[in-house]
Design an enzyme around this catalytic site. Structure first.
Site, short mmCIF file in Angstrom:
data_model
loop_
_atom_site.label_atom_id
_atom_site.label_comp_id
_atom_site.label_asym_id
_atom_site.label_seq_id
_atom_site.Cartn_x
_atom_site.Cartn_y
_atom_site.Cartn_z
N GLY A 161 0.95 -1.28 0.00
CA GLY A 161 0.03 -0.11 -0.05
C GLY A 161 0.71 1.22 0.27
O GLY A 161 2.10 1.22 0.26
N TYR A 162 0.24 2.37 -0.47
CA TYR A 162 1.20 3.70 -0.41
C TYR A 162 0.74 4.77 0.56
O TYR A 162 -0.42 5.00 0.70
CB TYR A 162 0.70 4.20 -1.95
CG TYR A 162 1.85 3.09 -2.86
CD1 TYR A 162 2.91 3.47 -3.09
CD2 TYR A 162 0.99 2.02 -3.23
CE1 TYR A 162 3.59 2.64 -4.15
CE2 TYR A 162 1.85 1.41 -4.06
CZ TYR A 162 2.94 1.44 -4.48
OH TYR A 162 3.53 0.40 -5.26
N LEU A 163 1.57 5.16 1.32
CA LEU A 163 1.29 6.26 2.24
C LEU A 163 1.48 7.65 1.35
O LEU A 163 0.82 8.71 1.73
CB LEU A 163 2.27 6.26 3.30
CG LEU A 163 2.59 4.82 4.17
CD1 LEU A 163 3.70 4.91 4.88
CD2 LEU A 163 1.26 4.67 4.91
#
Length: 149
Positions: free
Chosen positions: A27-29
């Site tokens: 996932g991407y922050l």
């Protein structure tokens, strides 16, 4: 420094099950710059990637399972899950074949990492590789994470 080329795959290589396979969730922050978390089997990482297409900086830091779970709740957009097969191409190069789960299926991409730009530019892909999408940002996982379904 990461130097890699990326290809669409429309036909799987023979005997795929003979190769090592990893289960990946990421996932991407943040997507500009790219700050990603990844679970690869039972290993966990926080990764920073700079701007770029074939050549860019990449830094990986180990995470604990607890830190990953905490950060996972803070990711934006789509969580990406896929199987990654490690397919040797020769003595020094390995294709990382990603077979994406829903909602990205039937997307399949292969990445090959190189030790130099010269090596990357002279690479002749095997017959089972499709279109070279190295310079198309729409096949970066960070871009896929932002798609609306």
């Amino acid at each position: 420094m990461e130097i890699e080329r990326k290809f669409l795959i429309t036909e799987l290589p023979e005997n795929l099950t003979q190769y090592n396979c990893r289960r990946i969730e990421q996932g991407y922050l943040c997507t500009a710059p790219v700050v990603r978390i990844r679970r690869q089997d039972e290993e966990y990482y926080l990764t920073y990637k700079s701007k770029g297409m074939m050549v860019r900086e990449e830094y990986n830091l180990p995470l604990t399972a607890e830190a990953y779970a905490h950060l996972r709740e803070k990711t934006d957009g789509n969580l990406i899950s896929k199987q990654r097969y490690l397919i040797p191409l020769n003595e020094t190069l390995t294709a990382e074949l990603d077979i994406f789960d829903a909602p990205f299926a039937p997307l399949m991409l292969a990445e090959v990492e190189f030790s130099s730009e010269e090596e990357a530019n002279s690479f002749v892909p095997p017959a089972w590789f499709g279109e070279d999408v190295t310079f198309s940002g729409k096949y970066h996982n960070s871009y896929l994470s932002c798609l609306k379904f």
